[in-house]
Design a protein around this motif. Structure first.
Motif, mmCIF file in Angstrom:
data_model
loop_
_atom_site.group_PDB
_atom_site.id
_atom_site.type_symbol
_atom_site.label_atom_id
_atom_site.label_comp_id
_atom_site.label_asym_id
_atom_site.label_seq_id
_atom_site.Cartn_x
_atom_site.Cartn_y
_atom_site.Cartn_z
ATOM 1 N N ARG A 97 -13.771 -0.506 -2.228
ATOM 2 C CA ARG A 97 -12.844 -1.315 -1.273
ATOM 3 C C ARG A 97 -12.830 -0.986 0.168
ATOM 4 N N TYR A 128 -7.098 6.589 0.849
ATOM 5 C CA TYR A 128 -7.541 6.087 0.233
ATOM 6 C C TYR A 128 -8.298 6.810 -1.029
ATOM 7 N N TYR A 153 -7.150 9.814 -2.082
ATOM 8 C CA TYR A 153 -6.452 10.085 -2.968
ATOM 9 C C TYR A 153 -6.272 11.611 -3.183
ATOM 10 N N VAL A 182 -10.216 -6.974 -0.857
ATOM 11 C CA VAL A 182 -11.287 -6.709 -1.621
ATOM 12 C C VAL A 182 -11.180 -7.227 -2.715
ATOM 13 N N ASP A 217 -4.206 2.055 -2.456
ATOM 14 C CA ASP A 217 -4.541 1.530 -1.559
ATOM 15 C C ASP A 217 -4.638 0.684 -0.244
ATOM 16 N N HIS A 218 -4.271 -0.407 -1.216
ATOM 17 C CA HIS A 218 -4.202 -2.160 -0.345
ATOM 18 C C HIS A 218 -2.724 -2.217 -0.925
ATOM 19 N N ARG A 274 -6.280 -8.718 -3.600
ATOM 20 C CA ARG A 274 -5.738 -8.242 -3.055
ATOM 21 C C ARG A 274 -6.035 -7.918 -1.828
ATOM 22 N N ALA A 322 -12.459 -16.584 5.064
ATOM 23 C CA ALA A 322 -13.146 -15.963 6.211
ATOM 24 C C ALA A 322 -12.295 -14.750 5.531
ATOM 25 N N GLU A 323 -11.126 -14.723 5.231
ATOM 26 C CA GLU A 323 -11.065 -13.425 5.032
ATOM 27 C C GLU A 323 -11.380 -11.908 3.441
ATOM 28 N N GLU A 363 -10.206 2.987 12.411
ATOM 29 C CA GLU A 363 -8.898 2.395 12.270
ATOM 30 C C GLU A 363 -9.463 3.054 10.189
ATOM 31 N N MET A 384 -6.313 -5.541 2.350
ATOM 32 C CA MET A 384 -6.456 -4.379 3.089
ATOM 33 C C MET A 384 -6.405 -5.319 5.025
ATOM 34 N N ASP A 385 -5.673 -4.902 5.569
ATOM 35 C CA ASP A 385 -5.651 -5.370 6.996
ATOM 36 C C ASP A 385 -5.868 -4.076 8.310
ATOM 37 N N ASP A 386 -6.947 -4.883 9.279
ATOM 38 C CA ASP A 386 -6.900 -3.769 10.154
ATOM 39 C C ASP A 386 -5.961 -4.158 11.494
ATOM 40 N N ARG A 387 -6.278 -2.676 12.001
ATOM 41 C CA ARG A 387 -5.304 -2.635 13.680
ATOM 42 C C ARG A 387 -4.375 -4.025 13.894
ATOM 43 N N SER A 388 -5.358 -4.720 14.241
ATOM 44 C CA SER A 388 -4.759 -6.502 15.066
ATOM 45 C C SER A 388 -4.364 -7.328 13.728
ATOM 46 N N ILE A 425 -15.541 -2.102 1.420
ATOM 47 C CA ILE A 425 -15.736 -3.035 1.916
ATOM 48 C C ILE A 425 -15.398 -3.581 3.326
ATOM 49 N N PHE A 426 -13.632 -3.095 3.600
ATOM 50 C CA PHE A 426 -13.067 -3.406 4.609
ATOM 51 C C PHE A 426 -13.628 -3.104 5.827
ATOM 52 N N GLY A 437 -16.352 -5.576 5.979
ATOM 53 C CA GLY A 437 -16.064 -6.898 6.964
ATOM 54 C C GLY A 437 -15.297 -6.757 8.153
ATOM 55 N N ARG A 438 -14.479 -5.360 8.127
ATOM 56 C CA ARG A 438 -13.747 -5.979 9.937
ATOM 57 C C ARG A 438 -13.976 -4.512 10.983
ATOM 58 N N ARG A 467 -7.127 -9.473 8.389
ATOM 59 C CA ARG A 467 -7.197 -9.065 7.080
ATOM 60 C C ARG A 467 -8.409 -9.472 6.409
ATOM 61 N N GLN A 468 -8.915 -8.093 5.052
ATOM 62 C CA GLN A 468 -9.700 -8.149 4.351
ATOM 63 C C GLN A 468 -9.595 -8.179 2.784
ATOM 64 N N GLN A 479 0.745 -1.540 -0.249
ATOM 65 C CA GLN A 479 0.307 0.265 0.038
ATOM 66 C C GLN A 479 0.691 1.356 0.252
ATOM 67 N N GLY A 532 -15.597 -11.690 5.726
ATOM 68 C CA GLY A 532 -15.760 -11.231 6.550
ATOM 69 C C GLY A 532 -16.254 -11.839 7.757
#
Lengths: 241, 241
Positions: free
Chosen positions: B136, B231, B233, A71, A91-92, A59, A183-184, B226, A61-65, B139-140, B143-144, A68-69, A42, A187
């Motif tokens: 995207r 994204y 831009y 996309v 962005d990912h 493709r 799972a990723e 989060e 994106m990971d969250d803080r913990s 989606i995040f 999903g998260r 992973r999601q 990213q 969601g």
DNA sequence: CGAGCCCTTGACACTGTTCAAGGGCGGTGG
DNA sequence: CCACCGCCCTTGAACAGTGTCAAGGGCTCG
């Protein structure tokens, strides 16, 4: 230069021969990549885009913990990060799932294509918009479907896309994702993926084991996943020149 | 013809004057539309795209039982269904939320732009890719993130976008959505939106009442949502000509 | 003044998560 | 060749988050 069977995948058949050649000529190099390798991070400045020739990529994106999601999931023929051409960075993250063969296309050659071959340029644009249409369907999936619905919807999307690139013909196809990947994408937690797959199997709707998916009851799967393949624009292309 | 303040919204400032003029000239007509009117139905063949000049619009999909999922929220300056130019029909519905002023741009004029002004063409492409980037992020979000995270994330996205088009300056801005709209955007029920907003208010993070949002604690909202505005831009454009 | 829309609140059910333990299988090294 | 290890999948039990259903209140508009 050899030609690439799945070039521009879902839409490749609609290219004029000379357009196809232009695209082939835009490829600067082809590489083999191992499974589970990150290709693009990213924010990283990019001057190439990646055409996936064989294998699977994602493709995400990971969250803080660290959860992973996904996309997007990419199959042979997909122009994985063509988005990076106008955007210049992403962005990912982008990574392989299986070993993969990828072709790199420099952005300046894509600029030349949009100047010299506007119709092919619009075709490339079209291809990024298919990704956007899939994104929207993923939003719907996550926002409005429960666990069985999400899995059914996701597997049906994969099945239809695999058929277009001739990697599925009957009701079975190879989908090299483990339950964590599922799972990723959906969601959920991998524990709940396991339970939900067991339920779908028990009800005789589908099975997924050893990287092979078999859809036993398409009608019922489409019902619970509220799935219609319209958003894949399977029978549409860009207007002819 | 009068010029339109927000034309191509987030990116309009980066157009060359003659490009801006080309785009203005591509507008065939301008219409006023009431609130809550459906403008485009899924699957309908389209030969125009819609530029939103004032007001709010949304793109959405309904599930079998009528529950709605927003897939995009549009603000003044957005080229709402530019996706329909390459795609020729849409996979979702488009409707106004508030009364709106919309400009229609015929697709054949857009084709002419991609042929005669490739850089402007890439700018239009860029604009559809911003939509994809927002997809995207949605989606995040779905999903998260949990309910407070989703609302925080959504409100922050709106705030940043409103700032770019000068419809927000301080911490307050007008966001004419009711709790049902919020629910449809965030994949929740309106009951739970109400509870979650009450919780955010009680914790002093933000308020949302009478169509006015106030963000009291951006830092904490960004943390629980989060959220990072990368994204969007905001500081990038297409390469200069 | 009444109707309708929107928001709020409560009680309860249910879906999915978390945490934990265990089993199958293939690959690797002793 | 076998033992061990790591990865992946499965299962159980307790729990948290969110949905559902229902009732009521405030506000605006006719």
């Amino acid at each position: 230069m050899r030609t690439h069977r799945f070039l521009l995948g879902r839409r490749g058949a609609q290219l004029q021969p000379q357009e196809r050649q232009l695209l082939e000529d835009a490829i600067a190099s082809v590489h083999l990549v191992d499974a589970r390798q990150m290709l693009v991070r990213q924010g990283e400045p990019l001057s190439n885009s990646t055409l996936l020739l064989t294998g699977f990529m994602a493709r995400y994106m990971d969250d803080r913990s660290g959860h992973r999601q996904l996309v997007a999931l990419h199959m042979p023929g997909d122009f994985v990060d063509l988005h990076a051409f106008p955007l210049k960075h992403l962005d990912h993250d982008v990574a392989t799932i299986t070993p993969a063969e990828v072709a790199l296309v420099p952005h300046d050659r894509l600029t030349a294509i949009t100047e010299a071959a506007p119709h092919l340029g619009r075709m490339l644009w079209f291809s990024t918009l298919l990704d956007a249409a899939m994104h929207r369907e993923w939003i719907f999936r996550l926002g409005r479907l429960d666990a069985p619905g999400r899995m059914a919807h996701f597997l049906l999307e994969c099945w239809y896309r695999m058929r277009v690139i001739a990697l599925a013909d009957g009701l079975s196809f190879r989908l090299p994702l483990n339950q964590m990947d599922m799972a990723e994408a959906c969601g959920m937690t991998s524990v709940h993926v396991s339970r939900t797959l067991a339920m779908l199997r028990r009800r005789g709707l589908c099975t997924m084991a050893d990287g092979i998916v078999t859809l036993h009851d398409i009608v019922e799967l489409r019902r619970i996943g509220e799935f219609s393949p319209d958003y894949l624009y399977l029978h549409d292309g860009v207007e002819t020149p």
